[in-house]
Write a protein that holds these residues in place. Structure first.
Motif, short mmCIF file in Angstrom:
data_model
loop_
_atom_site.label_atom_id
_atom_site.label_comp_id
_atom_site.label_asym_id
_atom_site.label_seq_id
_atom_site.Cartn_x
_atom_site.Cartn_y
_atom_site.Cartn_z
N GLN A 146 0.92 -1.05 -0.02
CA GLN A 146 0.15 0.00 -0.06
C GLN A 146 0.93 1.31 -0.03
OE1 GLN A 146 -3.69 0.18 -0.02
NE2 GLN A 146 -3.34 -1.84 -0.85
N HIS A 147 0.43 2.42 -0.56
CA HIS A 147 1.43 3.53 -0.61
C HIS A 147 1.49 4.32 0.58
CE1 HIS A 147 3.30 6.05 -3.59
NE2 HIS A 147 2.97 7.18 -2.79
N ILE A 170 16.22 -2.31 -3.52
CA ILE A 170 15.09 -2.45 -3.98
C ILE A 170 15.12 -1.53 -5.29
CG2 ILE A 170 12.56 -1.85 -4.01
CD1 ILE A 170 13.48 -4.12 -2.07
N THR A 171 14.66 -2.08 -6.55
CA THR A 171 14.73 -1.41 -7.87
C THR A 171 13.33 -1.01 -8.24
OG1 THR A 171 14.59 -3.49 -9.04
CG2 THR A 171 16.73 -2.61 -8.53
N ARG A 172 12.17 -1.40 -7.83
CA ARG A 172 10.67 -1.20 -8.18
C ARG A 172 9.94 -1.44 -6.98
NH1 ARG A 172 7.85 -1.66 -13.87
NH2 ARG A 172 9.29 0.12 -14.54
N ILE A 173 8.98 -0.46 -7.02
CA ILE A 173 7.90 -0.35 -6.10
C ILE A 173 6.56 -0.69 -6.66
CG2 ILE A 173 6.90 0.55 -4.22
CD1 ILE A 173 9.62 2.43 -3.81
N TYR A 174 5.64 -1.58 -6.60
CA TYR A 174 4.36 -1.54 -6.92
C TYR A 174 3.30 -1.33 -5.69
CZ TYR A 174 6.42 -4.48 -10.62
OH TYR A 174 7.47 -4.86 -11.58
N SER A 175 2.80 0.05 -5.87
CA SER A 175 2.08 0.58 -4.92
C SER A 175 0.75 0.38 -5.21
CB SER A 175 2.38 2.02 -4.24
OG SER A 175 1.91 2.92 -4.91
N VAL A 180 6.91 2.85 -9.14
CA VAL A 180 7.81 3.61 -9.03
C VAL A 180 9.29 2.89 -9.23
CG1 VAL A 180 8.96 5.25 -6.99
CG2 VAL A 180 6.53 5.17 -7.48
N ASP A 181 10.00 3.34 -9.67
CA ASP A 181 11.52 2.84 -9.84
C ASP A 181 12.56 3.60 -9.01
OD1 ASP A 181 11.11 0.79 -11.61
OD2 ASP A 181 11.42 2.00 -13.49
N ILE A 182 13.35 2.97 -8.41
CA ILE A 182 14.47 3.55 -7.77
C ILE A 182 15.68 3.64 -8.55
CG2 ILE A 182 16.06 3.43 -5.72
CD1 ILE A 182 13.63 2.12 -4.08
N LEU A 183 16.29 4.79 -8.97
CA LEU A 183 17.42 5.28 -9.82
C LEU A 183 18.26 6.26 -9.07
CD1 LEU A 183 15.76 5.13 -13.40
CD2 LEU A 183 17.21 3.25 -12.51
N GLU A 191 4.34 4.99 -13.51
CA GLU A 191 2.97 4.78 -13.62
C GLU A 191 2.20 5.45 -12.50
OE1 GLU A 191 1.81 0.91 -14.52
OE2 GLU A 191 3.55 0.64 -15.94
N LYS A 192 1.15 5.97 -12.78
CA LYS A 192 0.03 6.22 -11.48
C LYS A 192 -1.26 6.23 -11.85
CE LYS A 192 -0.33 11.49 -12.50
NZ LYS A 192 -2.02 11.26 -12.74
N LEU A 193 -1.96 5.92 -10.90
CA LEU A 193 -3.76 5.81 -11.26
C LEU A 193 -3.75 7.19 -11.79
CD1 LEU A 193 -5.19 4.28 -7.87
CD2 LEU A 193 -4.85 3.35 -10.11
#
Length: 223
Positions: A146-147, A170-175, A180-183, A191-193
Motif C-alpha cells: 500500500q502507498h 529495491i529497484t521497483r515498487i508496486y504500490s 515507482v522505480d529507484i534510480l 505509472e500512476k492511477l
C-alpha cells in the motif's frame, strides 16, 4: 477520498513484469498473491526457502497435504517437474544468485532502495527469515505495498526509520497508487492511477517523486 488499488490488483500489476521462465521467490503474506496472476503465455518457476521449486496454486479447501507447504506454512500444490531439497540447498540457490526475481512486502522503502519489512517497534514477524538473503541474492528485488500506512503515513520515505532488511536493494515498487522505480538514489515515477494528480500523489509520498519522460496510466483490471 483517494482511490487505492486492492492488494490483488497490486499483485496483478507486479506479475505482469515477471518474464517467462523466471525463477521467482515471493515473500510471506501479501506477495504470495502474485502467483495467482501470471501473464498469459508465460510461466514462472516459484521457489520457497523451505526447499521446494516449482509449486503451484493452493489446493481446494479440505484437500491440503500439510507435508507440502511454502515458507509461509500455507498449503501448495506441485507442478510437473517440481523438486524438493534441503533448506540449506534452497538458501544456496538464493545466495548463489540463481533467482531472477524476489517480490516482498514492505513497511518502508527509502529513496536509495533501502528496505524495512520485518519490524515496527515491538511488532514484527517471527523473525527476519530469508528476506536478508533474498534482497541481496536475487537478481531483481521488487516490493508490493500500500502507498501509505493505515493511519495515512507514507511508506515511501527519504530514509527508513524502522530496522533495515537490506541496504540499496529495491529497484521497483508496486504500490496502491503508482509504479515507482529507484534510480540513482531517487524515486522515479513510471505509472500512476489516472484518478490522482501529481500533487496529490506527492503529498502521500515521503520523498520527492521525479519523472523521466511520460508517466503512464496505472491500468489494472477489476479483481
Amino acid at each position: 477520498m483517494t482511490e487505492h488499488l486492492s492488494n490483488a490488483q497490486i499483485a496483478w500489476r507486479a506479475a505482469q513484469d515477471i518474464e517467462d521462465g523466471a525463477y521467482v521467490n515471493l515473500g510471506i503474506g501479501f506477495p504470495e498473491l502474485v502467483a495467482k496472476f501470471q501473464a498469459p503465455g508465460r510461466e514462472a518457476v516459484y521457489h520457497t526457502e523451505n526447499g521446494l521449486l516449482g509449486f503451484g496454486a493452493a489446493p481446494p479447501a479440505g484437500e491440503e497435504d500439510w507435508d507440502l507447504i511454502n515458507a509461509g506454512k500455507k498449503a501448495v500444490t506441485q507442478k510437473p517437474g517440481a523438486s524438493f531439497f534441503h533448506h540449506a540447498d534452497s538458501f544456496a540457490m538464493v545466495r548463489g544468485g540463481h533467482l531472477d526475481v524476489a517480490i516482498l512486502g514492505a513497511y518502508q522503502v527509502a529513496q536509495n532502495g533501502d528496505l524495512a519489512n520485518w519490524r515496527v517497534g515491538s511488532r514484527s514477524v517471527p523473525a527476519v527469515g530469508g528476506a536478508m538473503d533474498l534482497v541481496h541474492g536475487a537478481k531483481r528485488v521488487a516490493v508490493v505495498t500500500q502507498h501509505v500506512t493505515k493511519d495515512g503515513q507514507p511508506k515511501l520515505v527519504e530514509r527508513c526509520s524502522f530496522p533495515l532488511t537490506g541496504v540499496g536493494c529495491i529497484t521497483r515498487i508496486y504500490s496502491s497508487l503508482a509504479v515507482v522505480d529507484i534510480l540513482d538514489g531517487r524515486f522515479v515515477l513510471r505509472e500512476k492511477l489516472p484518478t490522482i494528480t501529481m500533487e496529490e500523489l506527492q503529498a502521500l509520498t515521503g520523498a520527492p517523486l521525479h519523472t523521466d519522460g511520460a508517466v503512464a496510466d496505472l491500468d489494472v483490471p477489476a479483481l
